[in-house]
Every structure is written in structure tokens, then in C-alpha cells.
Design a protein around this motif. Structure first.
Motif, mmCIF file in Angstrom:
data_model
loop_
_atom_site.group_PDB
_atom_site.id
_atom_site.type_symbol
_atom_site.label_atom_id
_atom_site.label_comp_id
_atom_site.label_asym_id
_atom_site.label_seq_id
_atom_site.Cartn_x
_atom_site.Cartn_y
_atom_site.Cartn_z
ATOM 1 N N ASN A 1 4.672 -2.314 16.490
ATOM 2 C CA ASN A 1 5.920 -2.523 15.488
ATOM 3 C C ASN A 1 5.902 -2.155 14.272
ATOM 4 O O ASN A 1 4.842 -2.023 13.631
ATOM 5 C CB ASN A 1 6.503 -3.947 16.043
ATOM 6 N N LEU A 2 7.224 -2.198 13.650
ATOM 7 C CA LEU A 2 7.162 -1.568 12.276
ATOM 8 C C LEU A 2 7.045 -2.556 11.318
ATOM 9 O O LEU A 2 6.905 -2.210 10.180
ATOM 10 C CB LEU A 2 8.455 -0.975 11.901
ATOM 11 N N LYS A 3 6.539 -3.940 11.665
ATOM 12 C CA LYS A 3 6.483 -4.985 10.646
ATOM 13 C C LYS A 3 5.038 -4.666 10.309
ATOM 14 O O LYS A 3 4.061 -4.920 10.982
ATOM 15 C CB LYS A 3 6.632 -6.480 11.238
ATOM 16 N N GLN A 4 4.560 -4.926 8.863
ATOM 17 C CA GLN A 4 3.253 -4.616 8.372
ATOM 18 C C GLN A 4 2.561 -6.036 8.459
ATOM 19 O O GLN A 4 3.113 -7.065 8.527
ATOM 20 C CB GLN A 4 3.291 -4.372 6.846
ATOM 21 N N SER A 5 1.034 -5.926 8.695
ATOM 22 C CA SER A 5 0.415 -7.143 8.606
ATOM 23 C C SER A 5 -0.869 -6.590 8.249
ATOM 24 O O SER A 5 -1.295 -5.736 8.100
ATOM 25 C CB SER A 5 0.200 -7.594 10.405
ATOM 26 N N LYS A 6 -1.671 -7.837 7.984
ATOM 27 C CA LYS A 6 -2.916 -7.580 7.145
ATOM 28 C C LYS A 6 -4.014 -6.854 8.296
ATOM 29 O O LYS A 6 -5.028 -6.320 7.862
ATOM 30 C CB LYS A 6 -3.582 -8.940 6.501
ATOM 31 N N GLU A 7 -3.869 -7.134 9.647
ATOM 32 C CA GLU A 7 -4.742 -6.635 10.546
ATOM 33 C C GLU A 7 -4.619 -5.128 10.770
ATOM 34 O O GLU A 7 -5.372 -4.461 11.183
ATOM 35 C CB GLU A 7 -4.670 -7.538 11.968
ATOM 36 N N ILE A 8 -3.203 -4.583 10.447
ATOM 37 C CA ILE A 8 -2.874 -3.491 11.058
ATOM 38 C C ILE A 8 -2.789 -2.298 9.601
ATOM 39 O O ILE A 8 -2.068 -2.744 8.731
ATOM 40 C CB ILE A 8 -1.609 -3.330 11.551
ATOM 41 N N LYS A 9 -3.462 -1.327 9.799
ATOM 42 C CA LYS A 9 -3.494 -0.516 8.551
ATOM 43 C C LYS A 9 -2.262 0.281 8.775
ATOM 44 O O LYS A 9 -1.704 0.623 9.881
ATOM 45 C CB LYS A 9 -4.710 0.546 8.755
ATOM 46 N N ILE A 10 -1.479 0.443 7.621
ATOM 47 C CA ILE A 10 -0.263 1.270 7.402
ATOM 48 C C ILE A 10 -0.447 2.737 7.000
ATOM 49 O O ILE A 10 -1.107 3.019 5.918
ATOM 50 C CB ILE A 10 0.745 0.496 6.580
ATOM 51 N N LEU A 11 -0.118 3.969 7.851
ATOM 52 C CA LEU A 11 -0.114 5.174 7.442
ATOM 53 C C LEU A 11 1.259 5.653 7.329
ATOM 54 O O LEU A 11 2.471 5.133 7.992
ATOM 55 C CB LEU A 11 -0.850 5.813 8.576
ATOM 56 N N SER A 12 1.497 6.667 6.586
ATOM 57 C CA SER A 12 2.900 7.371 5.997
ATOM 58 C C SER A 12 2.873 8.517 6.549
ATOM 59 O O SER A 12 1.974 9.410 6.423
ATOM 60 C CB SER A 12 3.033 7.092 4.649
ATOM 61 N N PRO B 1 7.588 5.866 8.440
ATOM 62 C CA PRO B 1 8.110 7.143 7.639
ATOM 63 C C PRO B 1 7.907 6.700 6.065
ATOM 64 O O PRO B 1 8.076 5.761 5.845
ATOM 65 C CB PRO B 1 9.658 7.213 8.120
ATOM 66 N N GLY B 2 7.485 7.850 5.253
ATOM 67 C CA GLY B 2 7.252 7.365 4.082
ATOM 68 C C GLY B 2 6.216 8.448 3.321
ATOM 69 O O GLY B 2 5.965 9.619 3.949
ATOM 70 N N LYS B 3 6.226 8.461 1.925
ATOM 71 C CA LYS B 3 5.145 9.451 1.231
ATOM 72 C C LYS B 3 4.212 8.547 0.509
ATOM 73 O O LYS B 3 4.755 7.308 -0.123
ATOM 74 C CB LYS B 3 6.250 10.008 0.420
ATOM 75 N N THR B 4 3.013 9.024 0.377
ATOM 76 C CA THR B 4 2.114 8.726 -0.398
ATOM 77 C C THR B 4 1.858 9.788 -1.506
ATOM 78 O O THR B 4 2.162 11.024 -1.297
ATOM 79 C CB THR B 4 0.791 8.156 0.076
ATOM 80 N N LYS B 5 0.984 9.444 -2.174
ATOM 81 C CA LYS B 5 0.568 10.928 -3.286
ATOM 82 C C LYS B 5 -0.236 11.675 -2.480
ATOM 83 O O LYS B 5 -0.235 13.001 -2.692
ATOM 84 C CB LYS B 5 -0.271 10.239 -4.435
ATOM 85 N N ILE B 6 -0.953 11.370 -1.577
ATOM 86 C CA ILE B 6 -1.411 12.459 -0.607
ATOM 87 C C ILE B 6 -0.548 13.310 -0.010
ATOM 88 O O ILE B 6 -0.561 14.714 0.348
ATOM 89 C CB ILE B 6 -2.406 11.820 0.302
ATOM 90 N N ASN B 7 0.496 12.745 0.946
ATOM 91 C CA ASN B 7 1.553 13.539 1.525
ATOM 92 C C ASN B 7 2.187 14.487 0.595
ATOM 93 O O ASN B 7 2.330 15.600 0.881
ATOM 94 C CB ASN B 7 2.635 12.657 2.044
ATOM 95 N N GLU B 8 2.547 13.984 -0.676
ATOM 96 C CA GLU B 8 2.899 14.683 -1.754
ATOM 97 C C GLU B 8 2.204 15.903 -2.224
ATOM 98 O O GLU B 8 2.423 16.976 -2.308
ATOM 99 C CB GLU B 8 3.322 14.181 -2.782
#
Length: 348
Positions: free
Chosen positions: A173-184, A232-239
Motif C-alpha cells: 500500500n502507499l503508506k510508508q513504513s520503516k520496513e519498506i523502502k520507498i522509491l519515486s 509518484p514523485g521526484k528525487t534529485k536522481i529522477n531530475e
């Protein structure tokens, strides 16, 4: 790519309900989230709310659903009741992944369904369902939404249904947690069509054309290996990769400098490293690539590793051709491969 001149021409055809353009283009309406054919009887949108496509699959992958008034997928031909039923089933449950057993439970032979669907639409039923599924996720990525709040735009009455559809493709799901890595995940418009980048603050993990066959499986492999959820989102790497791609297509980039991380076996990584050593404007055959990594009899394995590359253009798998000079395959499509090779030969 549809030129600006053609887009304006298509818009005039839409206003005039010119039947000679039916099947020539499809139009996605940003304000309603649907796509139509040229003679749709609905109230006409403003030009700035229109996005034009050459195929229905492109419209689906951009997140639009078929208009219920003009039924662009069936126009101008009558379609068999079986095919119409299959389209309706997808719209009732767009996130579903169809299997042979599902057809059997409906009393439908899977081969008959596939054959009829392909005959009517020019794409397989699985291709249609996948495009609809991916389109929902890609639409949110294109908008760069951190939280998904467009469920009504894609035909859902509740946010939970839309979250389920998104998470089945992008992971959990879209809720962030400490166990799951978030990628944009970010959307990149290019001269060869839209691409998607997936990254965190350190590395780029995936760069692909959004209509690549098997993209959904690539995303699934990535998020399983990373124990990740993709939002969905942007990081400095996406940019950074977005800017470098712009320069690449303008023939102004010396080399890609975006940091990336390849996830694969040691053998795959050796093939991908060898690919990066093929000079721009040059090509290798699969045989030459196998020799380059010290495995001259491993052409088939090299070809499989080449096809498993998740970083299009950066790791230039498009520079590998057949021994007889034929282009061979390419995940992004042979026409794109042909264009990229020509582009790089003319690069200064």
C-alpha cells in the motif's frame, strides 16, 4: 509523435465530428479522464484539455478509460457480444490480472476470446487489460502525486479500490513504513514517447518506455528485490536523468552521469557492463558481445541478459544487432531501436 500541426487538424475534425478521421486518432479528455473517437456526440472540450493519440493502447497507457457514449474501442465496427462483455469485465475490475481459469469460470474458451479480441481491436485481451491497469498507475506518476486522490478520474467510487489497483502494480500500500523502502517514479516526455524513471535519493533503478511489453513484470521484480513500495514523485536522481535525456535527444550530452544500480546476476551484470563499453554510433552483434565477456558460446544467454536490462538508453542494449546485420529485437520496439541507432550515428 503527433506534430502540433496534426493536433490542431485533429481538433478541428473533432469539432466537426468528421467521420473520415475515425480510426485515425483518439483523443484523451483531461477534464473527464476518458478518451473518444472523432465523432463522439459529447460536448466538445477545449483544445488545451485534449491529448491526441494514434492508437487506443497509447490512450489507455496514459490513464484514460473508454468513453461510454462513443465507445471508441468498438467504433466504427460492430463487435461480438463476447468481446463487448470482456471489455465490460475489465472496466468492472480494472486491476485484475486475467488467467485462463478466469475465462473457464465464465464459460469462455481462452483461445477463442484472444482470437476475437485481437481481430476486433488489433491487440490481445491481455494487452488491453494490462494497458488499462498500467494506465491507472502511470496517470498518477505523470501528475507526480504523492498521495493518490484521483480515484474518481479512473472510474472508482472509493479511494480503497484505487489504492488496491495502484499497489498491485507498484507494491503494497502507499503508506510508508520503516520496513519498506520507498522509491519515486517520475514521468519523462521524450521525442520517442513517454518514459518512466524509478529512483531514490542515491540511485536510478529503472528507466523504460511506458509502453514496453513486460514493464509491469519489471516493476514487480524491482520492488520485490528492493522490498520497496513505489510512489509518484521526484528525487534529485529522477531530475538528473530527465535533464540528461533532454540533452541526449538534443545531441548535447557527452555521457550519462546519473548514478544507477543494476539488480541482477553476476552474468547479467557482466553483459550490462560490456554494453556500456560499446561506443556511441557503433554496434555489436550478439556473438561479438558474447566474446567480449569471455563466453563465445553464450549468445542465447547474452541475448536474454540484454533483454533483461532495466535501464533503457543508459545501458545501450539497442546497440546490439544480429550477426547478419538485422536489427533484432528491442523491448521498446524495433522502430525506436532504428531511430536511436540513426540518432547516435549522426551524433557529434
Amino acid at each position: 509523435m503527433i506534430s502540433e500541426k496534426e493536433q490542431k487538424q485533429y481538433y478541428q475534425a473533432l469539432l466537426a465530428k468528421d467521420s473520415t478521421y475515425d480510426g485515425i486518432f483518439f483523443v484523451g479528455i483531461k477534464s473527464t479522464g476518458v478518451f473518444c473517437h472523432a465523432t463522439c456526440p459529447a460536448r466538445k472540450p477545449k483544445y488545451e484539455n485534449c491529448t491526441f493519440y494514434e492508437t487506443a493502447e497509447e490512450a489507455l497507457l496514459s490513464g484514460y478509460r473508454p468513453c461510454k457514449r462513443c465507445k471508441p474501442l468498438s467504433f466504427p465496427r460492430e463487435i461480438p457480444p463476447l468481446v463487448q462483455k470482456m471489455v465490460e469485465l475489465v472496466e468492472e475490475n480494472p486491476e485484475k490480472r486475467w488467467k485462463d481459469q478466469d475465462f473457464a469460470e465464465l464459460g469462455i474458451h481462452s483461445m477463442t476470446a484472444r482470437r476475437q479480441f485481437k481481430k476486433v481491436y488489433g491487440m490481445t485481451f491481455v494487452q488491453y487489460a494490462r494497458s488499462r491497469r498500467m494506465g491507472m498507475a502511470l496517470k498518477s506518476i505523470k501528475k507526480g502525486e504523492k498521495r493518490i486522490n484521483t480515484q474518481l478520474d479512473v472510474g472508482y467510487d472509493s479511494s480503497s479500490g484505487f489504492y488496491d489497483a495502484f499497489s498491485k502494480i507498484m507494491g503494497r500500500n502507499l503508506k510508508q513504513s520503516k520496513e519498506i523502502k520507498i522509491l519515486s517514479a517520475d514521468w519523462i516526455d521524450t521525442i520517442l514517447g513517454p518514459m518512466m524513471s524509478i529512483a531514490d535519493d542515491e540511485y536510478l533503478y529503472l528507466l523504460e518506455f511506458v509502453d514496453r511489453r513486460g514493464l509491469e513484470r519489471e516493476i514487480e521484480r524491482l520492488r520485490n528485490r528492493m522490498n520497496a513500495s513505489i510512489v509518484p514523485g521526484k528525487t534529485k536522481i529522477n531530475e538528473q536523468i530527465k535533464g540528461e535525456l533532454d540533452l541526449y535527444f538534443e545531441k548535447k550530452l557527452d555521457e550519462f552521469r546519473t548514478p544507477y544500480l543494476c539488480l541482477g546476476s553476476d552474468f547479467q551484470k557482466s553483459v550490462w557492463q560490456a554494453l556500456t563499453e560499446i561506443k556511441r554510433g557503433k554496434t555489436f552483434s550478439y556473438k561479438e558481445l558474447a566474446k567480449a565477456i569471455g563466453n563465445p558460446n553464450g549468445m542465447r544467454a547474452v541475448g536474454n541478459a540484454n533483454g533483461a536490462n532495466q535501464l533503457a538508453i543508459i545501458i545501450p542494449c539497442h546497440r546490439v544487432i544480429q550477426t547478419d546485420g538485422g536489427l533484432g529485437g528491442y523491448g521498446g520496439g524495433v522502430e525506436r531501436k532504428k531511430w536511436l541507432l540513426k540518432h547516435e550515428r549522426e551524433y557529434r
